[in-house]
Scaffold this active site. Structure first.
Site, mmCIF file in Angstrom:
data_model
loop_
_atom_site.group_PDB
_atom_site.id
_atom_site.type_symbol
_atom_site.label_atom_id
_atom_site.label_comp_id
_atom_site.label_asym_id
_atom_site.label_seq_id
_atom_site.Cartn_x
_atom_site.Cartn_y
_atom_site.Cartn_z
ATOM 1 N N CYS A 1 0.835 -1.221 0.064
ATOM 2 C CA CYS A 1 -0.065 0.051 0.090
ATOM 3 C C CYS A 1 0.831 1.152 0.096
ATOM 4 O O CYS A 1 1.762 1.323 0.731
ATOM 5 C CB CYS A 1 -1.030 -0.013 1.142
ATOM 6 S SG CYS A 1 -2.141 -1.136 1.117
ATOM 7 N N ARG B 1 6.311 -0.812 -3.924
ATOM 8 C CA ARG B 1 6.020 -1.245 -2.535
ATOM 9 C C ARG B 1 5.150 -2.605 -2.727
ATOM 10 O O ARG B 1 4.770 -3.455 -1.559
ATOM 11 C CB ARG B 1 5.388 -0.270 -1.704
ATOM 12 C CG ARG B 1 6.252 0.925 -1.393
ATOM 13 C CD ARG B 1 5.406 2.006 -0.994
ATOM 14 N NE ARG B 1 4.537 1.885 0.495
ATOM 15 C CZ ARG B 1 5.368 2.132 1.729
ATOM 16 N NH1 ARG B 1 6.326 2.780 1.441
ATOM 17 N NH2 ARG B 1 4.604 1.586 2.640
ATOM 18 N N TRP C 1 -2.756 -2.683 -1.621
ATOM 19 C CA TRP C 1 -2.151 -4.221 -1.569
ATOM 20 C C TRP C 1 -3.499 -4.855 -0.880
ATOM 21 O O TRP C 1 -3.558 -4.794 0.493
ATOM 22 C CB TRP C 1 -1.003 -4.567 -0.750
ATOM 23 C CG TRP C 1 -0.374 -5.969 -0.949
ATOM 24 C CD1 TRP C 1 0.275 -6.429 -1.784
ATOM 25 C CD2 TRP C 1 -0.671 -7.021 -0.036
ATOM 26 N NE1 TRP C 1 0.703 -7.703 -1.765
ATOM 27 C CE2 TRP C 1 0.040 -7.962 -0.511
ATOM 28 C CE3 TRP C 1 -0.963 -6.922 1.207
ATOM 29 C CZ2 TRP C 1 0.312 -9.161 0.230
ATOM 30 C CZ3 TRP C 1 -1.054 -8.096 2.118
ATOM 31 C CH2 TRP C 1 -0.340 -9.406 1.579
ATOM 32 N N ASN D 1 -3.383 3.158 4.918
ATOM 33 C CA ASN D 1 -2.568 1.952 4.867
ATOM 34 C C ASN D 1 -2.554 1.462 6.308
ATOM 35 O O ASN D 1 -2.767 2.013 7.201
ATOM 36 C CB ASN D 1 -0.911 2.263 4.688
ATOM 37 C CG ASN D 1 -0.712 2.887 3.184
ATOM 38 O OD1 ASN D 1 -1.500 2.586 2.395
ATOM 39 N ND2 ASN D 1 0.607 3.058 3.251
ATOM 40 N N GLY D 2 -2.221 -0.050 6.268
ATOM 41 C CA GLY D 2 -2.750 -0.798 7.775
ATOM 42 C C GLY D 2 -3.691 -1.437 7.792
ATOM 43 O O GLY D 2 -4.442 -1.688 6.903
ATOM 44 N N GLU E 1 17.640 -19.170 1.495
ATOM 45 C CA GLU E 1 17.504 -17.990 0.890
ATOM 46 C C GLU E 1 17.574 -18.280 -0.581
ATOM 47 O O GLU E 1 16.798 -17.518 -1.297
ATOM 48 C CB GLU E 1 18.885 -16.998 1.163
ATOM 49 C CG GLU E 1 18.874 -15.897 0.574
ATOM 50 C CD GLU E 1 17.785 -14.704 0.636
ATOM 51 O OE1 GLU E 1 16.935 -15.235 1.418
ATOM 52 O OE2 GLU E 1 17.484 -13.959 -0.329
ATOM 53 N N LYS F 1 14.418 -17.235 -2.992
ATOM 54 C CA LYS F 1 14.677 -16.101 -4.365
ATOM 55 C C LYS F 1 13.855 -16.661 -5.549
ATOM 56 O O LYS F 1 13.186 -16.131 -6.049
ATOM 57 C CB LYS F 1 16.278 -15.926 -4.404
ATOM 58 C CG LYS F 1 16.667 -14.725 -4.973
ATOM 59 C CD LYS F 1 16.724 -13.491 -3.891
ATOM 60 C CE LYS F 1 15.542 -13.233 -3.049
ATOM 61 N NZ LYS F 1 15.574 -12.745 -1.665
ATOM 62 N N GLU G 1 9.835 -16.883 -5.271
ATOM 63 C CA GLU G 1 9.370 -15.519 -5.137
ATOM 64 C C GLU G 1 9.338 -14.894 -6.427
ATOM 65 O O GLU G 1 8.231 -14.159 -6.804
ATOM 66 C CB GLU G 1 9.525 -14.590 -4.250
ATOM 67 C CG GLU G 1 11.140 -13.983 -4.130
ATOM 68 C CD GLU G 1 11.251 -13.004 -3.250
ATOM 69 O OE1 GLU G 1 10.466 -12.415 -2.791
ATOM 70 O OE2 GLU G 1 12.540 -12.792 -3.008
ATOM 71 N N HIS H 1 14.874 -38.699 5.511
ATOM 72 C CA HIS H 1 14.049 -38.976 6.612
ATOM 73 C C HIS H 1 12.691 -38.762 6.131
ATOM 74 O O HIS H 1 11.708 -38.454 7.041
ATOM 75 C CB HIS H 1 14.362 -38.203 7.791
ATOM 76 C CG HIS H 1 15.534 -38.707 8.419
ATOM 77 N ND1 HIS H 1 15.885 -39.860 9.127
ATOM 78 C CD2 HIS H 1 16.865 -38.275 8.452
ATOM 79 C CE1 HIS H 1 17.235 -39.981 9.503
ATOM 80 N NE2 HIS H 1 17.869 -38.886 8.993
ATOM 81 N N LYS I 1 7.005 -5.002 -1.246
ATOM 82 C CA LYS I 1 8.348 -4.746 -0.969
ATOM 83 C C LYS I 1 8.392 -4.620 0.868
ATOM 84 O O LYS I 1 9.381 -5.371 1.502
ATOM 85 C CB LYS I 1 8.943 -3.634 -1.456
ATOM 86 C CG LYS I 1 10.292 -3.286 -1.031
ATOM 87 C CD LYS I 1 11.392 -4.324 -1.692
ATOM 88 C CE LYS I 1 12.583 -4.119 -1.220
ATOM 89 N NZ LYS I 1 13.443 -5.312 -1.552
HETATM 90 O O1 M6R Z 1 12.339 -5.004 4.764
HETATM 91 P P1 M6R Z 1 12.692 -6.262 5.524
HETATM 92 O O2 M6R Z 1 14.093 -6.740 5.422
HETATM 93 O O3 M6R Z 1 12.352 -6.225 6.974
HETATM 94 O O4 M6R Z 1 11.710 -7.482 4.920
HETATM 95 C C1 M6R Z 1 11.515 -8.982 5.209
HETATM 96 C C2 M6R Z 1 11.040 -9.702 4.099
HETATM 97 O O5 M6R Z 1 9.780 -9.188 3.929
HETATM 98 C C3 M6R Z 1 11.734 -9.540 3.087
HETATM 99 O O6 M6R Z 1 12.998 -9.935 3.126
HETATM 100 C C4 M6R Z 1 11.062 -10.423 1.641
HETATM 101 O O7 M6R Z 1 11.362 -11.751 2.371
HETATM 102 C C5 M6R Z 1 11.836 -10.217 0.531
HETATM 103 N N1 M6R Z 1 10.872 -10.212 -0.406
HETATM 104 C C6 M6R Z 1 12.798 -11.342 -0.042
HETATM 105 O O8 M6R Z 1 13.313 -11.277 -1.243
#
Ligand code: M6R
Length: 605
Positions: free
Chosen positions: A2, A27, A76, A100-101, A482, A486, A489, A505, A600
């Site tokens: 948002c 965002r 969003w 927002n919120g 990680e 990546k 997503e 297992h 974001k």
């Molecule tokens: O702004 P932040 O680092 O707190 O964000 C945390 C996660 O939302 C962020 O790392 C998210 O997992 C990314 N999209 C991953 O690429």
């Protein structure tokens, strides 16, 4: 997640609102809208699509009014589907708002307001908030009082920009937990969710605090206390160079940000070095880390994955017991905390609601909190007892790349500093480690970037895989987590990270002919053991891509890529996996910078 924009000035509002919304697109959102004070009253235009669709709708209006004031929003979806009806702004009676919120008690309030005659056309909590503002305004005819009334009725988080029909050409703003800033520039007065929407016009802004109200008019910006009395505020300088947020000649922000990694490391590390050694007085000015008996790292997503790499360094190098916690789960766990516990919150944006909630919780319990943050002036910075800054520059693509590299680098540096202080290693060893971080790692990454066509070819080979397992042991497993995140997503391939030894297992039941398994192997300790797991996968028909730090016989895996990092393999190899995910997503036709359903900065819990 948002975005809010507001404009009041002498010029036409709509182009500023649209431009602001474009800057907030990163965002994450799924619908957009704006509302302006037209001569004949408030005029709202909304769409279930992108800002470009909103712009088209605005441009197609038969008679576009000249309006000097307005509000805009990218939504969003939380309460209610991403439809035009649910898009903001929402108008109820004389009030139009963007929000927002989340209003947590909107269900009960909706029923109460319906009994009083309010009719709702959307499924959103925002419309309920607009109705409360209208109710408050109808009762007393005073806007600060209406805001006080609405705030007193709701629970949850909010950043709101509101227009009241009788108060022409004025925008009102207030907030709780969700961030909001105001700014004044030669071309008008602005309101926004973050500085990227205003930094092209001004180098200063006013962070709006809770209990404050911002009032925008064409001739000025002013602030009120909650009781309506005037408030003087000092502006804050925008520390981020907004040009760094441009993608320049790169086709995507994500690729540009992957290429920023070597600089992100150097700039992050250089700021904390004195005479070639990490300075504890800069890294730990209040001595929290020096005194800590145990360290808890709390974060979400990629930041959490960086924390897991950090845990390894803190324990291995500094002998400091370290625990990692998912921020959104932390408050529901029952950790047995004790004197000497210190908390480290990692967040690129500094605005992640789950992380901030966990931070407020531990501070409320009397523990100190360090924030490891990439965004200056963010909420995390203001909440923390001390701050460690990564200097990766603004990260715009939803997928976090350079921030992860910078976070892991800074954690390594801090772990070295604490290890030296605790006499776990000597200064010569720390100097060597710093050299590997500051000098060798950026070179290794630059070589990898130069070799991107090879990474692209590997991606091309595997990008149609329906699913993928990432396996590794120890530090390699944390990197696998990680790398898997990546890939999923941005390419929407179902990916899972597994500790290599745990596969047999249960999960190995899923390995069949051509199942893709990406194996990560660094160092000597786990090498032969993970190679055994690779053989187990291949014996069942699985295809294995091996990413490792040194030579391996080609017959070990179906594909092999070597990242010759001397000490910081997770930092350097992360870039291989970022490119792997990037090219895979591109080849699959995905929207790399704005993947579906994602935001974001995740500003709701
Ligand atoms: O702004 P932040 O680092 O707190 O964000 C945390 C996660 O939302 C962020 O790392 C998210 O997992 C990314 N999209 C991953 O690429």
């Amino acid at each position: 997640m948002c975005g809010i924009i507001g404009y009041c000035g002498k010029e036409e509002a709509a182009p500023y609102l649209l431009k602001g919304l474009y800057s907030l697109e990163y965002r994450g959102y799924d619908s957009a809208g704006l509302c302006v004070f037209a001569p004949q009253g408030m005029l709202t235009v909304k769409t279930a699509g992108r800002v470009a669709d909103l712009q088209q709708k605005w441009d197609a209006l038969p008679e576009r009014p000249f309006a000097r004031c307005g509000i805009g929003h990218t939504r969003w979806a939380t309460d209610g589907a991403p439809t035009e009806k649910n898009a903001h702004p929402h108008r109820v009676g004389s009030v139009s708002i963007v929000h927002n919120g989340i209003i947590e008690n909107s269900g009960a309030l909706r029923v109460e307001l319906q009994k009083k005659g309010y009719v709702f056309v959307s499924q959103t909590d925002t419309e309920v908030l607009a109705a409360l503002l209208d109710e408050g305004y109808q009762a007393v005819g005073n806007i600060p009082a209406a805001i006080r009334y609405a705030e007193s009725r709701v629970t949850g988080s909010f950043a709101v920009a509101a227009m009241f029909e009788p108060e022409k050409d004025t925008v009102w703003a207030f907030r709780k937990e969700s961030p909001l800033i105001a700014a004044t520039a030669p071309n008008g007065n602005f309101l926004a969710s973050d500085i990227f929407a205003v930094s092209r016009y001004t180098s200063q802004y006013y962070p709006l605090q809770e209990e404050e109200i911002a009032v925008l008019r064409p001739d000025g910006l002013s602030f009120l206390q909650k009781d309506g009395t005037p408030l003087e505020k000092d502006p804050v300088s925008i520390l981020t160079d907004s040009r760094q947020a441009e993608k320049g000649a790169f086709p995507h922000h994500m690729l540009k940000e992957i290429f920023d990694a070597p600089d992100a490391i150097r700039e992050t590390v250089a700021a904390y070095l004195r005479d070639g050694l990490p300075s504890l007085s800069l890294l730990d000015p209040k001595g929290f880390l020096r005194r800590a008996k145990r360290l808890f790292i709390v974060a979400c997503g990629t930041a959490l994955n960086a924390g897991k790499i950090g845990k390894f360094y803190f324990e291995k190098l500094a002998g400091l017991s370290t625990y990692c916690a998912i921020a959104s789960e932390f408050r529901y766990d029952s950790p047995i905390l004790q004197d000497g516990d210190h908390f480290l919150f990692i967040t690129q944006s500094g605005e992640t609601a789950d992380t901030l909630a966990a931070m407020r919780m531990v501070r409320g319990m009397g523990f100190s909190a360090t924030a490891l943050v990439n965004t200056p002036n963010s909420t995390a910075v203001n909440l923390a007892d001390s701050v460690l800054y990564t200097r990766a520059g603004p990260e715009i693509a939803v997928a976090s790349t350079k921030a992860y590299v910078a976070q892991c680098s800074l954690l390594y540096l801090v772990a070295n500093a604490v290890a030296l202080y605790r006499e776990k290693i000597n200064a010569v060893a720390v100097r060597e480690n710093v050299h590997a971080l500051y000098h060798d790692a950026p070179i290794c990454i630059a070589n990898l970037l130069a070799d991107r066509e090879a990474v692209r070819a590997i991606s091309q080979k595997y990008c149609e895989a329906p699913s993928c397992f990432f396996i590794g042991r120890g530090l390699d497993y944390s990197l696998a987590e990680e790398s898997s995140l990546k890939c999923k997503e941005i390419s929407y391939i179902h990916c899972e990270a597994y500790p290599a030894g745990e596969l047999k297992h249960g999960t190995i039941a899923l390995i069949e002919e051509n199942t893709l398994v990406v194996a990560i192997v660094s160092g000597e300790m786990v090498r032969e053991k993970t190679f055994s797991n690779i053989r187990e996968v291949r014996a069942r028909g699985g295809k294995v891509l091996l990413v490792t730090d040194r030579h391996a016989e080609t017959q070990v895996a179906d594909d092999l890529y070597i990242v010759p990092a001397k000490k910081l393999f997770p930092v350097c190899a992360a870039v291989f996996f970022q490119l792997f995910a990037y090219y895979g997503a591109l080849l699959r036709g995905c929207d790399v910078d704005k993947p579906r359903n994602l935001a974001k900065s995740v500003t709701v819990e």
